[in-house]
Design an enzyme around this catalytic site. Structure first.
Site, short mmCIF file in Angstrom:
data_model
loop_
_atom_site.label_atom_id
_atom_site.label_comp_id
_atom_site.label_asym_id
_atom_site.label_seq_id
_atom_site.Cartn_x
_atom_site.Cartn_y
_atom_site.Cartn_z
N ILE A 156 53.57 -35.34 -9.20
CA ILE A 156 53.58 -34.01 -9.84
C ILE A 156 52.89 -34.07 -11.20
CG2 ILE A 156 55.06 -32.14 -10.68
CD1 ILE A 156 57.20 -33.18 -8.61
N ASP A 175 54.64 -43.15 -19.04
CA ASP A 175 55.15 -43.61 -17.75
C ASP A 175 55.16 -45.13 -17.81
OD1 ASP A 175 55.42 -44.43 -15.01
OD2 ASP A 175 54.67 -42.48 -14.38
N ALA A 235 62.22 -31.29 -13.17
CA ALA A 235 62.58 -32.56 -12.51
C ALA A 235 64.07 -32.57 -12.13
CB ALA A 235 62.20 -33.73 -13.42
N ASP A 260 64.02 -25.58 -14.13
CA ASP A 260 64.27 -25.35 -12.70
C ASP A 260 65.40 -26.25 -12.20
OD1 ASP A 260 63.53 -24.16 -10.12
OD2 ASP A 260 62.77 -26.14 -9.57
N GLU A 265 74.52 -27.63 -10.86
CA GLU A 265 73.87 -26.62 -10.01
C GLU A 265 74.85 -26.18 -8.93
OE1 GLU A 265 70.16 -28.19 -8.53
OE2 GLU A 265 69.37 -28.52 -10.53
N HIS A 283 66.37 -24.14 -8.94
CA HIS A 283 65.88 -25.35 -8.24
C HIS A 283 64.97 -24.95 -7.08
CE1 HIS A 283 66.90 -29.81 -7.34
NE2 HIS A 283 65.70 -29.50 -6.86
N GLY A 285 61.47 -25.30 -7.24
CA GLY A 285 60.13 -25.87 -7.42
C GLY A 285 59.41 -26.17 -6.12
N ALA A 286 60.15 -26.64 -5.12
CA ALA A 286 59.51 -27.07 -3.87
C ALA A 286 59.39 -25.95 -2.86
CB ALA A 286 60.33 -28.21 -3.27
N1 NAI Z 1 62.35 -28.90 -8.88
C1 NAI Z 1 62.19 -29.36 -7.67
O1 NAI Z 1 62.40 -28.68 -6.69
C2 NAI Z 1 61.68 -30.75 -7.49
C3 NAI Z 1 61.96 -31.75 -8.38
N2 NAI Z 1 61.46 -33.00 -8.18
C4 NAI Z 1 61.82 -34.04 -9.15
O2 NAI Z 1 60.61 -34.50 -9.76
C5 NAI Z 1 60.63 -35.91 -9.82
C6 NAI Z 1 59.20 -36.42 -9.80
O3 NAI Z 1 58.60 -36.16 -8.55
P1 NAI Z 1 57.23 -36.86 -8.12
O4 NAI Z 1 56.20 -36.68 -9.16
O5 NAI Z 1 56.94 -36.40 -6.75
O6 NAI Z 1 57.69 -38.37 -8.09
P2 NAI Z 1 56.82 -39.68 -8.30
O7 NAI Z 1 57.68 -40.82 -7.88
O8 NAI Z 1 55.50 -39.53 -7.68
O9 NAI Z 1 56.61 -39.73 -9.88
C7 NAI Z 1 57.60 -40.08 -10.78
C8 NAI Z 1 56.95 -40.86 -11.90
O10 NAI Z 1 57.95 -41.13 -12.89
C9 NAI Z 1 57.73 -42.44 -13.37
N3 NAI Z 1 58.94 -42.96 -13.99
C10 NAI Z 1 59.97 -43.62 -13.40
N4 NAI Z 1 60.89 -43.96 -14.32
C11 NAI Z 1 60.42 -43.51 -15.50
C12 NAI Z 1 60.90 -43.56 -16.83
N5 NAI Z 1 62.05 -44.17 -17.12
N6 NAI Z 1 60.17 -43.00 -17.81
C13 NAI Z 1 59.01 -42.37 -17.54
N7 NAI Z 1 58.47 -42.32 -16.30
C14 NAI Z 1 59.18 -42.87 -15.30
C15 NAI Z 1 57.28 -43.24 -12.16
O11 NAI Z 1 56.56 -44.40 -12.54
C16 NAI Z 1 56.40 -42.23 -11.44
O12 NAI Z 1 55.04 -42.34 -11.81
C17 NAI Z 1 61.46 -36.32 -8.59
O13 NAI Z 1 62.07 -37.59 -8.78
C18 NAI Z 1 62.49 -35.22 -8.48
O14 NAI Z 1 63.65 -35.55 -9.19
C19 NAI Z 1 60.64 -33.30 -7.14
C20 NAI Z 1 60.32 -32.35 -6.24
C21 NAI Z 1 60.88 -31.01 -6.26
O1 AKG Z 2 64.28 -28.06 -2.66
C1 AKG Z 2 64.57 -29.07 -2.04
O2 AKG Z 2 65.31 -29.05 -1.06
C2 AKG Z 2 64.06 -30.40 -2.45
C3 AKG Z 2 63.30 -30.36 -3.71
C4 AKG Z 2 63.62 -31.49 -4.61
O3 AKG Z 2 64.37 -31.34 -5.55
C5 AKG Z 2 63.04 -32.78 -4.37
O4 AKG Z 2 62.03 -32.89 -3.65
O5 AKG Z 2 63.56 -33.75 -4.92
#
Ligand code: NAI
Ligand code: AKG
Length: 318
Positions: A156, A175, A235, A260, A265, A283, A285-286
């Site tokens: 993201i 990161d 996040a 979000d 929640e 929540h 985002g997805a």
């Molecule tokens: N609002 C929503 O509906 C959604 C929320 N999310 C949240 O977003 C987060 C990120 O998603 P993606 O980018 O797909 O995951 P990703 O795994 O591709 O990216 C996460 C990044 O955070 C970095 N990271 C890990 N620990 C860290 C730290 N202590 N400090 C700084 N960076 C650190 C990792 O190295 C990685 O590059 C997910 O873990 C999830 O919790 C994800 C999808 C939907």
């Molecule tokens: O909305 C969902 O069910 C999942 C989105 C999410 O928070 C995630 O991908 O971690």
């Protein structure tokens, strides 16, 4: 085979094919009858005889896993975040945990970007005012020329960085597992968390929720940010200390925030509810057609692959 499916958006038309796939594979597929993420006791009430659990953002605690029936072989997260699944407990019980990385990264990135623009121009407040018959032609700020700090440069965060650059923003990132070639190729700067927060007129969080990221944006970090900065969190809730954010909004240090994800929640009682310069989304985002379809397809395939003993590259605890 019996499968429990709990993400409410799995019921959308975009997931018709994934539902058919599961229903032709299993003898029984049980869907979420509550229309919201499940609490631990609600999960347990539905796990009887279940072999595969395709899980939304339910609270799958160690207790749930310990009490789960021996039939349960896989928890397939529908999404990227796995913070609500106790993976060590699952591993101990021989239950595989899978996830769907990258399936919703454009959706979340676009929400984060929308929230930056909406905060910069107070769109929700102006919309409310016009609906009430008012006409407050107040002044916002531009993203152009501002610095965006990204914490977590993964799926993201990278998508957001490229879009912000297209809007003329300077992008800085933190990161600890940095993809340095991405930073170099795209003319960005990277450094530690302090380096990022000190410069960030806009700060957007894209890290997983872990013991290291819990309250990483606290009063101390907020104090280092430029005055009148904007914080976006799509996040997980616990990454920001909500009490500290509320205090910074109260003092005017932070001009606006958009969230979000929340410590609790659904949100019922939060110190942030009273601020009209805080945008709150549920929540969501997805939740685009495209991401819902992609999450559903991969989460369903992951359940089937694990239950049939096929190679599955999305297992987190091999
Ligand atoms: N609002 C929503 O509906 C959604 C929320 N999310 C949240 O977003 C987060 C990120 O998603 P993606 O980018 O797909 O995951 P990703 O795994 O591709 O990216 C996460 C990044 O955070 C970095 N990271 C890990 N620990 C860290 C730290 N202590 N400090 C700084 N960076 C650190 C990792 O190295 C990685 O590059 C997910 O873990 C999830 O919790 C994800 C999808 C939907
Ligand atoms: O909305 C969902 O069910 C999942 C989105 C999410 O928070 C995630 O991908 O971690």
């Amino acid at each position: 085979m019996k499968i429990l499916v709990t993400p409410t958006s799995f019921g959308k038309p975009e997931n018709a094919k994934s539902r058919e796939l599961l229903e032709s594979f299993a003898d029984e597929v049980v869907y979420n009858d509550l229309g919201r993420p499940l609490q631990p006791e609600e999960i347990l009430e539905r796990l009887d005889g279940v072999d595969g659990y395709l899980a939304g953002v339910d609270y799958i605690t160690a207790e749930v896993i310990e009490k789960a029936p021996a039939s349960l072989k896989v928890i397939s997260r529908y999404g990227a975040g796995v913070d609500r699944v106790d993976i060590p407990a699952a591993t101990k019980k021989g239950i595989k945990v899978t996830f769907t990385p990258g399936t919703n990264s454009i959706a979340v990135c676009e929400l984060a970007f929308s929230l930056m623009l909406a905060s910069a121009r107070s769109i929700p407040r102006l919309n409310d005012a016009v609906h009430k018959g008012e006409w407050p032609r107040n002044q916002g700020i531009e993203l152009y020329g501002k610095t965006l700090g990204i914490v977590g440069l993964g799926h993201i965060g990278k998508n957001l960085a490229l879009r912000a650059q297209a809007f003329g923003m300077k992008v800085v990132a933190y990161d600890p597992y940095l993809d340095e070639s991405f930073v170099k190729e795209n003319g960005m700067e990277a450094g530690d968390l302090e380096f990022v927060v000190k410069q960030a007129n806009f700060l957007s969080l894209h890290v997983p929720f872990t013991p290291e990221t819990k309250h990483m944006i606290d009063a101390e970090m907020i104090a280092k940010m430029p005055d009148r900065a904007v914080i976006i969190n799509t996040a997980r809730g616990g990454i920001i200390d909500e009490e500290a954010l509320a205090a910074a909004l109260e003092s005017g240090k932070i001009a606006a925030a958009a969230l979000d994800a929340f410590e609790q929640e659904p949100v019922v009682d939060s110190p942030l509810l009273k601020f009209d310069n805080v945008i709150m989304t549920p929540h969501t985002g997805a939740h685009t057609s495209e991401a819902v379809k992609a999450m559903g397809a991969l989460a369903a395939q992951n359940v089937i692959d694990v239950l049939t003993g096929k190679e599955c590259k999305y297992i987190l605890n091999k």
